[in-house]
Write a protein that holds these residues in place. Sequence first.
Motif, mmCIF file in Angstrom:
data_model
loop_
_atom_site.group_PDB
_atom_site.id
_atom_site.type_symbol
_atom_site.label_atom_id
_atom_site.label_comp_id
_atom_site.label_asym_id
_atom_site.label_seq_id
_atom_site.Cartn_x
_atom_site.Cartn_y
_atom_site.Cartn_z
ATOM 1 N N TYR A 6 0.631 -1.564 0.166
ATOM 2 C CA TYR A 6 -0.422 -0.109 0.103
ATOM 3 C C TYR A 6 0.931 1.073 0.425
ATOM 4 N N ALA A 9 0.596 2.522 -3.739
ATOM 5 C CA ALA A 9 -0.647 3.363 -3.815
ATOM 6 C C ALA A 9 -0.415 4.402 -4.609
ATOM 7 N N ARG A 10 -0.780 4.672 -5.658
ATOM 8 C CA ARG A 10 -0.861 5.668 -6.362
ATOM 9 C C ARG A 10 -2.125 7.101 -5.820
ATOM 10 N N SER A 11 -2.476 6.353 -5.287
ATOM 11 C CA SER A 11 -4.236 7.169 -3.925
ATOM 12 C C SER A 11 -4.074 6.259 -2.906
ATOM 13 N N PRO A 12 -4.641 7.955 -1.904
ATOM 14 C CA PRO A 12 -5.340 6.993 -1.065
ATOM 15 C C PRO A 12 -6.897 5.683 -1.194
ATOM 16 N N ALA A 13 -7.334 6.119 -2.422
ATOM 17 C CA ALA A 13 -8.456 4.928 -3.047
ATOM 18 C C ALA A 13 -7.760 3.943 -3.443
ATOM 19 N N GLU A 14 -7.052 3.654 -4.016
ATOM 20 C CA GLU A 14 -5.769 2.463 -4.444
ATOM 21 C C GLU A 14 -5.342 2.022 -3.236
ATOM 22 N N TYR A 32 -10.575 5.740 3.131
ATOM 23 C CA TYR A 32 -12.060 5.895 1.663
ATOM 24 C C TYR A 32 -13.276 6.605 2.019
ATOM 25 N N VAL A 35 -11.164 10.551 1.393
ATOM 26 C CA VAL A 35 -10.947 11.015 0.165
ATOM 27 C C VAL A 35 -12.726 10.985 -0.400
#
Length: 87
Positions: A6, A9-14, A32, A35
Amino acid sequence: MKSFSYERARSPAEAAAWFVKGRDYLRAAELYESVGLMAEAAGAYEAGESWAAAGGVYIRAGLKDKAAAAYEKAGELETAAGLYQEL
């Protein structure tokens, strides 16, 4: 084959999606929620059996029917009943 963590990851959602895969549902829910992905956050809270938290997030997502069901599972029957009456 590279393993994924993690931290990359490129974003918090990812990152949250990876936490779900690892069954760390509450951490996923928090990411989740941070964001603004409220329906996903509530679903992750439910997967982690944190029913009252799921209910609160479902309300913020405008999903009163799902909020009522989550509060019912949490044993918060008055809150659930009030939401059911609003449907």
